[in-house]
Design a protein around this motif. Structure first.
Motif, short mmCIF file in Angstrom:
data_model
loop_
_atom_site.label_atom_id
_atom_site.label_comp_id
_atom_site.label_asym_id
_atom_site.label_seq_id
_atom_site.Cartn_x
_atom_site.Cartn_y
_atom_site.Cartn_z
N SER A 165 0.85 -1.18 0.00
CA SER A 165 0.00 0.00 0.00
C SER A 165 0.88 1.23 0.00
O SER A 165 1.84 1.32 0.80
CB SER A 165 -0.92 0.03 1.23
OG SER A 165 -1.76 -1.12 1.25
N TRP A 192 -7.87 4.97 3.29
CA TRP A 192 -7.10 3.85 3.83
C TRP A 192 -6.04 4.39 4.78
O TRP A 192 -5.43 5.45 4.53
CB TRP A 192 -6.43 3.04 2.72
CG TRP A 192 -7.39 2.24 1.89
CD1 TRP A 192 -8.13 2.67 0.84
CD2 TRP A 192 -7.71 0.86 2.08
NE1 TRP A 192 -8.91 1.66 0.33
CE2 TRP A 192 -8.66 0.52 1.07
CE3 TRP A 192 -7.31 -0.13 2.97
CZ2 TRP A 192 -9.21 -0.75 0.97
CZ3 TRP A 192 -7.84 -1.40 2.86
CH2 TRP A 192 -8.79 -1.71 1.87
N PRO A 233 -3.36 -2.61 6.64
CA PRO A 233 -4.21 -1.56 6.06
C PRO A 233 -5.68 -1.72 6.50
O PRO A 233 -6.23 -2.83 6.51
CB PRO A 233 -4.07 -1.77 4.55
CG PRO A 233 -2.77 -2.49 4.40
CD PRO A 233 -2.65 -3.36 5.60
N MET A 292 -9.70 0.25 6.08
CA MET A 292 -10.48 1.21 5.31
C MET A 292 -11.45 1.92 6.26
O MET A 292 -12.28 1.29 6.91
CB MET A 292 -11.26 0.51 4.20
CG MET A 292 -12.02 1.49 3.31
SD MET A 292 -12.83 0.69 1.90
CE MET A 292 -14.03 -0.33 2.75
N CYS A 330 -14.58 0.99 10.58
CA CYS A 330 -13.46 0.53 9.76
C CYS A 330 -13.73 -0.90 9.27
O CYS A 330 -14.43 -1.66 9.93
CB CYS A 330 -12.14 0.57 10.54
SG CYS A 330 -11.72 2.20 11.19
N GLU A 338 -1.69 7.72 6.86
CA GLU A 338 -2.66 7.68 5.79
C GLU A 338 -2.07 7.01 4.56
O GLU A 338 -0.94 7.30 4.16
CB GLU A 338 -3.12 9.10 5.44
CG GLU A 338 -4.21 9.12 4.37
CD GLU A 338 -4.60 10.54 3.97
OE1 GLU A 338 -5.44 10.68 3.07
OE2 GLU A 338 -4.02 11.50 4.54
N THR A 366 -5.60 6.00 -1.50
CA THR A 366 -6.90 5.36 -1.64
C THR A 366 -6.82 4.17 -2.60
O THR A 366 -6.21 4.25 -3.67
CB THR A 366 -7.93 6.37 -2.17
OG1 THR A 366 -7.99 7.47 -1.27
CG2 THR A 366 -9.31 5.73 -2.29
N ALA A 383 -7.38 -0.48 -2.70
CA ALA A 383 -7.03 -1.71 -1.99
C ALA A 383 -5.53 -1.97 -2.11
O ALA A 383 -4.86 -1.51 -3.04
CB ALA A 383 -7.83 -2.88 -2.57
#
Length: 638
Positions: free
Chosen positions: A82, A110, A129, A131, A146, A169, A172, A174
């Protein structure tokens, strides 16, 4: 396009846009004559053109930007990555949500925590991670809704805004697998499989390219420190000349005919003594018509008083052959020629004396004796050891019609040791004419033949001039039919395995031959290449002839012969007449005579018992000499 590093160009390259032509703007060299290391290209000159045809991911280096530590990842790594949005972290969820509201970003987003988060439902691992979907009241507490997604299930969590981080942070979207994360060049990423807060992925590629006058595909590592420039648009009409080997043309199977030009001739002594061999030089144009048929050849050697010459005869040879009686120098050669179900008769060409005391049944042979070979066996020699033998039946000199009736009852068995040397010739009466294909199909090789009708397609057929040929072995090997551009009407066959020329395809379109090509079906071999062929696996299967029996130990022979000589000398001494010594006269030396007489009388009477006798041989000087017999004393002295 401005020059860029090769690594940057490949990382930004779209594989769908291949092939691409690059010009080397600044070359790289290694000290000395090193040109390739581990199969990769390590020397590119400034100005070289490289045509990239394929890019393969070799490995990925994962680097910690804080410490510089690196880990190599396999392209099949299953972890998820990520991207981080920035270097700032937040102490609580409330601070993270406040920063999102100030930046006018829309939920969901995310994020992750560098510490483990404990809840009643589940434990969230560090750097996992999450969301963030919304902010709502849950059980009377303002909480962040979340979603935790794993490979097996999706869990909804309500985390109070007072939950402590630090939180980071994420971009954005997956989490991405390795190959998708590589598109985020030089971006800081996070992955739960690593203990680092952030990391950077640095891929390394293996570039497959074509270069001018290079026979094989070139492997270039993307980390090679060269600057390149994309010149694909301006090099559309540039043709990369790629050399080929005849073996490669044979392997790909066409298309034929194919016009080529010789770039390099392999080093080493020539293999053929044909005139066209001297024309195979750099710059000579050739036309390759395809694979020769049939694919087999026969190795043949001339027979005669002169030095033998060696030939490779094509299976398309059209001459007629007649079988000749085979000659055998040893009994082992006869046994090697014996085939199951095929009778073999031989005639002795010289006398051979047998020793039946050493090997029972091994009698003498006379020149002209006819033998019918039965098979092999073993016999005991005089010392009790095993001796390999050839079992034969001796045939009489009766007429052919009488042999069938009477020889079966009167055949005498002959045992020949395999090591025996003597001249034998095969007894045969075959006057038929065979083609080469029929002869090799009906009779085993080696075979003795004579060419009675030469090949009409080969006016200079050299095989018809020899009194005999020995067909030694059948060789399966593909040949290419080739002709010189300067003499298109004359063609020959080249074996790529032994004469692998380096050629380049000619842009000139080949012409179709008018009718069938005349091909030289007989090629004379050099002695060096002939003996090279004899080392092929087809010949290595032939076992060597047996060794003759060892002779007795030389020292034992010397000892035995010395004993025999001593015995013979003793026998000869015993057969000689007694040796007589004269007595001195009494008148000349009376004192000495008395002493000698007493001495002789003492030896004869007391010790040896010798009885002196007087000889009746008259003295030629008419002197009165008395002779005494001293044979026993003389033997003792010896």
């Amino acid at each position: 396009m401005e020059p860029v590093s090769l690594q940057d160009f490949v990382c930004a390259l779209d594989p769908a846009s291949l092939p691409r032509v690059l010009r080397i703007s600044s070359g790289v060299y290694f000290q000395g004559s090193v040109y390739e290391i581990c199969g990769n290209e390590c020397c590119l000159s400034t100005g070289d053109l490289v045509k990239i045809t394929q890019v393969r991911l070799q490995k990925v280096v994962c680097e910690n930007p804080s410490t510089g530590q690196t880990i190599e990842l396999d392209p099949n790594f299953k972890g998820l990555f990520s991207p981080l949005t920035g270097p700032q972290s937040y102490g609580t969820l409330e601070e993270l949500i406040s920063a999102i509201n100030r930046s006018s970003k829309q939920l969901p987003i995310w994020f992750m925590s560098t510490h483990r988060i404990d809840t009643k439902a589940v434990v969230v691992p560090e750097e996992q991670p999450l969301m963030l979907e919304s902010v709502e009241m849950y059980l009377g507490v303002c909480s962040a809704r979340c979603v935790l997604g794993t490979e097996t299930q999706v869990t909804v969590l309500h985390l109070p805004l007072s939950t402590k981080g630090p939180f980071w942070e994420l971009e954005t979207g997956a989490p991405r697998p390795l190959l998708q994360a590589l598109a985020l060049r030089d971006r800081q990423l996070t992955c739960p499989a690593f203990p680092w807060r952030s990391l950077i992925l640095r891929p390394q590629y293996d570039i497959l390219a074509i270069m001018h006058m290079r026979r094989t595909i070139v492997n270039i590592p993307s980390t090679l420190e060269v600057d390149v420039e994309d010149v694909t648009a301006s090099s559309e009409h540039f043709h990369f000349i790629q050399p080929l080997l005849l073996s490669e043309i044979l392997a790909r199977g066409g298309p034929f005919p194919l016009n080529t030009e010789i770039l390099e001739v392999p080093d080493g002594p020539p293999i053929f003594l044909s005139p066209w061999v001297g024309s195979l030089q750099k710059g000579q144009r050739l036309c390759i018509y395809g694979l020769a048929s049939p694919p087999w050849r026969v190795l043949a050697s001339s027979k005669g008083r002169k030095m033998p010459r060696h030939f490779l005869v094509s299976g398309a040879y059209q001459g007629k052959l007649r079988r000749r009686p085979r000659e055998f120098s040893t009994a082992y050669d006869i046994l090697s020629a014996l085939q199951p179900g095929q009778p073999l008769r031989v005639v002795a060409m010289q006398d051979c004396e047998g020793d039946e005391m050493k090997i029972p049944g091994f009698t003498s042979l006379t020149m002209g004796d006819r033998l019918e070979v039965v098979g092999s066996g073993q016999a005991l020699d005089a010392q009790g050891g095993d001796v390999d033998i050839l079992v034969c039946h001796q045939l009489s000199d009766q007429a052919e019609e009488e042999e069938c009736e009477e020889e079966a009852e009167n055949q005498e068995q002959i045992l020949l040791p395999l090591y025996i040397s003597g001249g034998f010739v095969e007894e045969m009466s075959d006057s038929r004419r065979y083609s080469l294909a029929d002869l090799t199909a009906q009779f085993p090789l080696p075979c003795e033949v004579k060419v009675v009708t030469k090949d009409t397609s080969h006016p200079a057929d050299p095989l018809s001039f020899f009194p005999g040929l020995r067909l030694e072995e059948k060789i399966m090997e593909p040949f290419l039919v080739v002709s010189l551009d300067s003499e298109p009407g004359v063609s020959f066959e080249i074996p790529p395995r032994w004469l692998d020329l380096t050629v380049v395809e000619d842009e000139k379109q080949p012409g179709q031959p008018a009718g069938s090509l005349p091909i030289a079906t007989v090629e004379e071999l050099t002695d060096v290449f002939y003996y090279h062929l004899r080392k092929l696996p087809a010949f290595e299967s032939q076992s060597p002839p047996p060794r003759p029996p060892k002779r007795q130990n030389l020292s034992g022979q010397k000892k035995q012969s010395s004993q025999e000589r001593s015995i013979k000398s003793s026998k000869a001494l015993a057969q000689q007449p007694p040796l007589l010594l004269p007595k001195l006269k009494m008148k000349t030396l009376p004192a000495v005579i008395d002493g000698i007489s007493n001495t002789y009388s003492k030896i004869s009477a007391n010790k040896k018992g010798l009885k002196p006798t007087k000889s009746n041989i008259p003295d030629p000087d008419d002197d009165d000499h008395d002779y005494e017999e001293v044979v026993e004393h003389f033997r003792k002295t010896l």
